[in-house]
Design an enzyme around this catalytic site. Structure first.
Site, mmCIF file in Angstrom:
data_model
loop_
_atom_site.group_PDB
_atom_site.id
_atom_site.type_symbol
_atom_site.label_atom_id
_atom_site.label_comp_id
_atom_site.label_asym_id
_atom_site.label_seq_id
_atom_site.Cartn_x
_atom_site.Cartn_y
_atom_site.Cartn_z
ATOM 1 N N CYS A 210 -6.017 15.999 3.050
ATOM 2 C CA CYS A 210 -7.227 15.604 2.647
ATOM 3 C C CYS A 210 -8.090 16.677 3.457
ATOM 4 C CB CYS A 210 -7.666 14.182 3.281
ATOM 5 S SG CYS A 210 -9.343 13.771 3.090
ATOM 6 N N ARG B 154 0.910 -1.076 -0.030
ATOM 7 C CA ARG B 154 -0.089 -0.055 0.172
ATOM 8 C C ARG B 154 0.997 1.081 -0.045
ATOM 9 N NH1 ARG B 154 -5.264 -1.707 1.816
ATOM 10 N NH2 ARG B 154 -5.873 0.698 2.417
ATOM 11 N N ASP C 258 -26.927 26.311 22.543
ATOM 12 C CA ASP C 258 -25.152 26.526 22.390
ATOM 13 C C ASP C 258 -25.060 26.914 20.877
ATOM 14 O OD1 ASP C 258 -22.455 25.444 22.662
ATOM 15 O OD2 ASP C 258 -22.828 24.239 20.840
ATOM 16 N N CYS D 144 -12.290 13.681 9.098
ATOM 17 C CA CYS D 144 -13.005 12.325 9.542
ATOM 18 C C CYS D 144 -12.657 12.131 10.934
ATOM 19 C CB CYS D 144 -12.787 11.257 8.669
ATOM 20 S SG CYS D 144 -13.161 11.460 6.846
ATOM 21 N N MET E 83 -10.940 1.744 15.023
ATOM 22 C CA MET E 83 -9.396 1.177 15.519
ATOM 23 C C MET E 83 -8.952 2.713 16.261
ATOM 24 S SD MET E 83 -8.121 -0.672 12.067
ATOM 25 C CE MET E 83 -9.335 -1.114 10.914
ATOM 26 N N CYS F 109 -10.382 9.394 11.947
ATOM 27 C CA CYS F 109 -9.056 9.577 11.107
ATOM 28 C C CYS F 109 -8.059 10.565 11.358
ATOM 29 C CB CYS F 109 -9.308 9.709 9.530
ATOM 30 S SG CYS F 109 -8.138 9.626 8.375
ATOM 31 N N ARG G 180 -1.931 -1.050 -3.693
ATOM 32 C CA ARG G 180 -3.060 -0.074 -3.637
ATOM 33 C C ARG G 180 -2.528 1.222 -3.141
ATOM 34 N NH1 ARG G 180 -8.196 -0.328 -2.937
ATOM 35 N NH2 ARG G 180 -8.208 -2.655 -2.918
ATOM 36 N N ARG H 148 0.657 -7.552 3.965
ATOM 37 C CA ARG H 148 0.728 -6.260 3.731
ATOM 38 C C ARG H 148 1.665 -5.365 4.261
ATOM 39 N NH1 ARG H 148 -3.923 -8.349 3.727
ATOM 40 N NH2 ARG H 148 -5.747 -7.865 2.638
ATOM 41 N N LEU H 149 2.559 -4.549 3.385
ATOM 42 C CA LEU H 149 3.492 -3.499 3.651
ATOM 43 C C LEU H 149 2.725 -2.212 3.260
ATOM 44 C CD1 LEU H 149 6.736 -5.426 2.557
ATOM 45 C CD2 LEU H 149 5.630 -5.465 4.789
#
Length: 634
Positions: A80, A73, A604, A84, A249, A87, A123, A317-318
């Site tokens: 961005c 990846r 508020d 999020c 996560m 994120c 990816r 995966r790396l």
């Protein structure tokens, strides 16, 4: 180390028209001068050739536990224009100076090296990879690499409609689109930006161009979107989607805690209650997903169980970050800079030794969810992974009637915020926003989460409207029910009570004053749409009542309705909240909490304009379904 041999036949196969993958990605056109071959024939010949020319896998990409890393990846950018919530922190993250980021040539150099050693899937991630100006050229260059079978991209979907056709032509074979809610306003809340309609258009474009399946990544967070699980599954009924539910996560800045995480088994139980025939699909080798399918549905669902049931034992995966660091584990904080060695003039052999040493140090598994949450690691935005969208806010409210997918369960021409309110409570259809014209002659804004009489709602059908409460005596007690014989606080035992239909309605009034009232009425507050945010808060509060009021039982609400009306005669907002559930205990506390929190949220939103705002008249209007009889305030 045994590098893969270069073969003219392999080169032709890799560059042929059948550049596809096991994910069912579409087929691009052949290169000029090459004969057109049926996709299935070319794929079959290509796979057969690769089986017949198997060579030992690179020792540099094999760790001490025998895991072979054939999946890379690459993060193309840290940037961005979303925030999020899972994120990155709301304030954003410090970005690496441009000079310290990998150049296009450095990205391709590393990609060539990894592919030569056995990587057959790459990816592209971010940040948001589609904001990188040369992303199409990068895909085209990767497409020429011998031995690379799959080129995928994970995107928030905002630029997908414009860029997917050239990306497909360049050789893109797999697509993942991040979408955490089907409710436009909740989408804006989660990502702190607008853009829901663009993501949906991107999904539609991917389906139109033949990607099958189109993978949709959904990070599930308790109290935010776990109530939409069934709606996401419904999307797979008529669309070739693989909706991937991802356990929340921990990363720096996303304020992870265990209570926010909805486990794979809990999600699966919820879905199986609706579709008991749900069947498990065979797991692919090194797959991170547990796949399931409702037999009659076109698409499928998957679960990424990184926290509750890790898949470290088969990890292949790396990751290379945008600033050139190699990460051998998403959750590890150990990194090695390939960029620095590249720029220092390291040879291919030296780079391989550095990569091999890093891979060799990879641990058998990550540290576990609780330890990970305490570790220092990059925010997810600086690693890559699951993305949502960029900012490209709509110029007008015309998006409210947009429905490109004609998805079952998503009703066309919905009100933006009414759709939000009802979806938040797992009700798939909602009514249009109704402007109310009051006697004063001024247009009044009226927000309601109530469903249309013809709505095919699984929470409120035409025959089960909230009944008018019967007036009459409501027996009271001279004893406090939440106090035991010794005067200590205690929760009432409702285990022996029968389940009955319970409905409660509560109200509150916020006296805004003329200045704040006018700004709310015209939707001109700098903080945004006060009525919509207050409505959303009221609905959420009803669902969280047992967490706010210590001795309240947790109630599985079937329906929540929140209405806000502006009263120009008093410069006030009148709030009414109703809750419905079937169970052994009433829902008046849910209704009262909903009305109260909606009122406080409105305060508020408006407090910067005026501090002379009064919140009051919080009261129960009616209550039905209890053993003590119905209550109706005169």
């Amino acid at each position: 180390m045994a590098a893969r041999p270069v073969s003219r036949i392999l080169e032709r196969l890799v560059r042929s028209s059948a550049r596809g993958c096991s994910s069912g990605a579409p087929v691009t056109q052949p290169y000029p001068g090459e004969p057109l071959q049926p996709a299935t024939e070319e794929l079959s010949r290509r796979r057969q050739f690769l089986r017949e020319h198997v060579v030992p896998f690179s020792a540099f990409l094999t760790d001490s536990f025998g895991r072979q890393h054939n999946y890379l990846r690459i993060s193309l950018t840290e940037k961005c224009n979303l925030r999020c919530q899972y994120c990155m922190p709301e304030e954003g993250v410090p970005l690496t100076p441009k000079a310290d980021l990998l150049t296009t040539e450095e990205i391709l150099t590393l990609a060539r090296l990894f592919v030569k050693e056995g990587v057959d899937k790459i990816r592209l991630t971010g940040g948001e990879p589609l904001i990188r100006p040369d992303v199409v050229d990068i895909v085209a260059q990767l497409h020429r690499l011998e031995g690379l079978q799959t080129i995928g991209i994970t995107t928030n979907g905002i630029n997908l409609v414009r860029l997917l056709p050239p990306l497909q032509k360049a050789g893109l074979t797999a697509i993942n689109i991040s979408l955490d809610t089907l409710v436009p306003a909740k989408f804006e809340f989660i990502v702190r930006r607008k853009g829901f309609h663009k993501v949906m258009e991107g999904i539609h474009k991917a389906i139109e161009l033949g990607y099958n399946p189109v993978k949709v990544n959904c990070v599930v967070m308790r109290g935010l979107n776990e109530d939409e699980l069934l709606d996401f599954v419904t999307l797979t009924q008529g669309l070739p989607l693989d909706v991937r539910f991802i356990e929340y996560m921990p990363f720096d800045g996303n304020k992870w805690n265990f209570k926010k995480m909805v486990s794979y088994k809990e999600m699966l139980d919820t879905i199986r209650q609706q579709w008991p025939e749900l069947e498990k699909l065979p797991e692919e080798e090194s797959s991170t997903a547990k796949a399931f399918k409702v037999p009659s549905f076109l698409g499928r669902i998957s679960f990424i169980t990184s926290m509750s049931e890790h898949f470290c034992g088969t990890c292949n995966r790396l990751r290379i970050t945008a600033d050139g660091n190699l990460k051998v584990c998403l959750f590890g904080n150990s990194e090695v800079s390939l960029r620095d060695h590249l720029r220092a003039g390291a040879s291919e052999e030296e780079l391989l030794r550095i990569i091999g040493a890093a891979v060799g140090r990879k641990k058998p598994r990550h540290a576990g969810m609780f330890n990970i949450s305490q570790m220092k690691n990059r925010p997810m935005i600086l690693i890559e992974l699951f993305l949502l969208l960029q900012d490209s806010p709509p110029a007008s409210l015309s998006i409210f009637s947009w429905d490109p997918l004609h998805v079952q369960g998503l009703r066309p021409r919905m009100s933006f915020f009414n759709q939000m309110a009802t979806f938040w409570n797992s009700v798939p259809q909602t009514p249009p926003l109704v402007p109310q014209w009051m006697g004063s002659g001024s247009p009044q804004r009226h927000y309601s989460s109530h469903v249309d009489s013809d709505a095919n709602s699984k929470c409120l059908s035409p025959g089960s409207r909230v009944p008018a409460a019967h007036s009459g005596p409501w027996p009271t007690s001279n004893q406090l029910t939440h106090v035991d014989s010794e005067g200590q606080a205690a929760m009432v035992d409702v285990g022996g009570k029968p389940d009955t239909e319970r409905v409660a309605v509560a109200s509150a009034v916020v006296l805004l004053g003329p200045v704040a009232f006018k700004l709310v009425q015209q939707n001109q507050l700098k903080k945004g749409d006060a009525l919509a945010v207050a409505q959303l808060a009221g609905i959420q509060a009803a669902k969280l009542t047992s967490q706010l009021i210590p001795l309240c039982h947790h109630v599985a609400l079937n329906h929540v309705q929140v209405q806000l009306e502006l009263d120009s005669t008093r410069h006030a907002a009148v709030i009414q909240a109703s809750c419905r559930a079937r169970g052994p205990t009433g829902v008046e506390m849910e209704a009262l909490t909903s009305a109260a929190v909606a009122a406080l949220t409105l305060y508020d939103m408006c407090k910067a304009v005026s501090r002379d705002i009064v919140v009051g008249e919080i009261k129960l209007i009616s209550k039905t379904g209890g053993q003590q009889g119905d209550f109706h305030r005169a």
